[in-house]
Design a protein around this motif. Structure first.
Motif, PDB file in Angstrom:
ATOM      1  N   LYS A  59      -1.167   6.548  -6.374  1.00  0.00           N
ATOM      2  CA  LYS A  59      -2.615   6.555  -6.573  1.00  0.00           C
ATOM      3  C   LYS A  59      -2.968   6.987  -7.988  1.00  0.00           C
ATOM      4  O   LYS A  59      -2.427   7.985  -8.500  1.00  0.00           O
TER       5      LYS A  59
ATOM      6  N   HIS B 228      -6.029   2.252  -2.134  1.00  0.00           N
ATOM      7  CA  HIS B 228      -6.021   3.713  -2.123  1.00  0.00           C
ATOM      8  C   HIS B 228      -7.407   4.295  -1.848  1.00  0.00           C
ATOM      9  O   HIS B 228      -7.528   5.311  -1.153  1.00  0.00           O
TER      10      HIS B 228
ATOM     11  N   GLN C   5       5.403   5.191   0.951  1.00  0.00           N
ATOM     12  CA  GLN C   5       5.321   5.512  -0.470  1.00  0.00           C
ATOM     13  C   GLN C   5       6.723   5.475  -1.091  1.00  0.00           C
ATOM     14  O   GLN C   5       7.630   6.169  -0.638  1.00  0.00           O
TER      15      GLN C   5
END
Length: 265
Positions: free
Chosen positions: A261, A136, A254
């Motif tokens: 994150k 991330h 995602q």
């Protein structure tokens, strides 16, 4: 080099096709997620992934790719990547990376996650957290037109700060109608990554492999695929498919139920 890269730049319709492939692949990861528990074999995980893919009218990219025999990769503990599903049964304390790639109407979605099975050692938890955070941090560091080296320049110092190492032999890649495209996406800076740039419309993977000990790896000569840490200590990996847009990086894979994150394992 720039002319070669411009061929990878997607138009609006192609970008939407890649977004759909990413969403489908993320749905597959969410489907298999509850089943990654102690007692299941890696072979059973593969069977479930293969059946879900067929039932939904898609294709598992890894099955038959350069003669790889399964529909996903399952890499347990000291296995860095390309673990072949089989009879191995997951047990309390293991970590396992599940890597899935789905072809949706000709376009690829690609991602992986490392799962913690029950209570794991502090070392295994820490290396998993590092791999997740590094992925991330690297994605967040990207801007339209930046060099690929921004990824490695972000990951290496963070991994080293935590006492871990970054695998160099295996890297991310461009992605689209083919599984592996230019540019190569190393997770450490090198000469080529300081030349290559990430322009809006380019899709690629960010997938750092972080080792608890030495960065060096060895490939199993018996099967030609399974890659282990040279010192036998654990390794962890996370991967997302990313599309560079005019506004910055967009994560295409995602999950609805997966870690986001900032997640703490």
């Amino acid at each position: 080099m720039l002319q070669k890269q411009r061929k990878l730049i997607l138009n609006d319709q192609q970008r939407d096709a890649m977004r759909r492939a990413g969403r489908v692949n993320a749905s597959l990861m969410d489907y298999i997620r509850p089943h990654i528990t102690a007692g299941i074999t890696t072979g059973r995980i593969d069977e479930m992934i293969a059946q879900w893919t067929l039932d939904n009218g898609h294709t598992a990219a890894t099955l038959g790719y350069q003669n790889f025999p399964k529909s996903c990769c399952t890499s347990v503990n000291e296995v860095i990547c390309h673990g072949i599903p089989g009879d191995e049964e997951l047990k309390e304390g293991d970590i396992v990376n599940i890597d899935v790639t789905t072809i949706v109407d000709g376009w690829h979605g690609d991602q992986s996650e490392t799962f913690l099975i029950g209570e794991v050692s502090e070392e295994r938890k820490a290396v998993t957290q590092c791999a997740f955070d590094c992925m991330h941090l690297a994605i967040d560091a990207l801007t339209p037109g930046c060099t690929v080296s921004k990824i490695g320049e972000t990951i290496v110092p963070e991994a080293h700060r935590r006492g871990f190492s970054v695998v160099r032999e295996y890297v991310g890649h461009g992605l689209g109608k083919q599984f592996h495209l230019d540019p190569s996406i190393p997770h450490f800076p090198n000469r080529q990554s300081r030349i290559d740039r990430l322009f809006p419309g380019m899709c690629f993977t960010v997938e750092p492999m972080i080792n608890a000990g030495t960065r060096y790896a060895r490939c199993d000569k018996a099967d030609g695929w399974t890659v282990r840490t040279k010192d036998g200590r654990p390794s962890a990996q996370f991967e997302h498919t990313v599309m560079m847009t005019e506004d910055g990086p967009e994560i295409l894979t995602q999950c609805n139920d997966g870690p986001r994150k900032g997640h703490q394992f």
